[in-house]
Scaffold this motif. Structure first.
Motif, PDB file in Angstrom:
ATOM      1  N   TRP A 193       0.855  -1.177   0.000  1.00  0.00           N
ATOM      2  CA  TRP A 193       0.000   0.000   0.000  1.00  0.00           C
ATOM      3  C   TRP A 193       0.889   1.223   0.000  1.00  0.00           C
ATOM      4  N   THR A 233      -4.806   6.188   3.040  1.00  0.00           N
ATOM      5  CA  THR A 233      -4.117   5.077   2.404  1.00  0.00           C
ATOM      6  C   THR A 233      -4.769   4.748   1.079  1.00  0.00           C
ATOM      7  N   LEU A 234      -3.958   4.621   0.049  1.00  0.00           N
ATOM      8  CA  LEU A 234      -4.477   4.272  -1.265  1.00  0.00           C
ATOM      9  C   LEU A 234      -3.970   2.901  -1.662  1.00  0.00           C
ATOM     10  N   ASN A 288     -11.762  -2.006  -2.591  1.00  0.00           N
ATOM     11  CA  ASN A 288     -11.411  -1.622  -1.234  1.00  0.00           C
ATOM     12  C   ASN A 288     -12.211  -2.401  -0.197  1.00  0.00           C
ATOM     13  N   ARG A 336      -5.252  -0.131   9.794  1.00  0.00           N
ATOM     14  CA  ARG A 336      -5.953   0.306   8.587  1.00  0.00           C
ATOM     15  C   ARG A 336      -7.447   0.052   8.724  1.00  0.00           C
ATOM     16  N   ASN A 382     -10.048   3.432   4.100  1.00  0.00           N
ATOM     17  CA  ASN A 382      -8.723   3.751   3.540  1.00  0.00           C
ATOM     18  C   ASN A 382      -7.933   4.752   4.366  1.00  0.00           C
TER      19      ASN A 382
END
Length: 242
Positions: A7, A45-46, A54, A107, A111
């Protein structure tokens, strides 16, 4: 699960940071550390392009295959024969004495990532207790897990060394409810207000360029006065008599 690079963090980029804004960011992070007793960071977070969704995968997605089992056991068997128990214990003790901080990244399904520091000797329960202080709905049941394979953290008495979370790890958060209940926001507004502040706080202070030295005044041109040739009186001829 040890921190990996699957990530990437979405960080804001700044060109010119107002010193007042940087000071305010540092003050907020320091206040959060004083209140909660830990360093806290919040990132967005992508997922990488290889991840198409996702949403949380079903449990069977993380099933431990026979191939995975034999690969892990083969590596453990090789290590077992190469090192005696006393050597392994001595190496582990030396390793523990050198590490004084563990970085845990939690996490969330929306995201966002919460980064928190712990001491390696603290237990998984300390992480759970901390989560209850910062999540938006501490009244709802939740759990944390690692992946892959998906493994829910159940033994809260494990320290971070025993859990394999040293020097850092990524864990995932989920409410222990139907998926419909796992909707944002997951963190309290106070914690979300810390998002991206570490980027501002870490900006180097602008370096003031030294003032250019004043141009030296040109030395006054030396005026060379030409000396006039002395006029010679005409010599009198010898034959001239007064």
């Amino acid at each position: 699960m040890i921190v990996d690079g699957s990530w990437r963090l979405k960080r804001r980029r700044f060109t010119n940071i107002d010193p007042m804004e940087a000071a305010s960011a540092k003050a907020k992070l320091a206040a959060a550390k004083e209140k909660f007793g830990r360093e806290i960071r919040v990132f967005e977070t992508l997922p990488t392009s290889s991840e198409v969704s996702n949403t949380e995968e079903p449990d069977d997605f993380y099933e431990f295959t026979p191939e995975d089992y034999y690969r892990v056991m083969a590596s453990k068997k090789e290590d077992k024969f190469l090192k005696t128990r006393k050597i392994r214990e001595a190496e582990e003790a030396a390793r523990r004495s050198k590490i004084t901080k563990v970085v845990i990244r939690v996490r969330f399904p929306d995201n966002h990532t919460l980064e928190v520091t712990f001491h390696p000797s603290e237990t998984v329960q300390s992480l759970v207790d901390f989560m209850k202080k910062v999540i938006a709905r501490p009244d709802l049941p939740f759990y944390i897990y690692t992946t892959p394979p998906k493994k829910q953290m159940r033994d809260m008495t494990q320290d971070f060394f025993s859990a394999g979370f040293v020097p850092g790890a990524i864990v995932y958060f989920s409410y222990d409810l139907p998926k419909a209940a796992n909707s944002a926001p997951f963190l309290q507004d106070e914690i979300m207000s810390l998002k991206g502040l570490e980027v501002i706080a870490e900006q180097p202070e602008p370096v003031q360029s030294a003032p250019e030295p004043a141009a030296t005044s040109a030395a006054p041109a030396t005026v060379v006065q030409e000396s006039k040739p002395t006029e010679k009186k005409p010599a009198k001829p010898k034959w001239f008599k007064m």
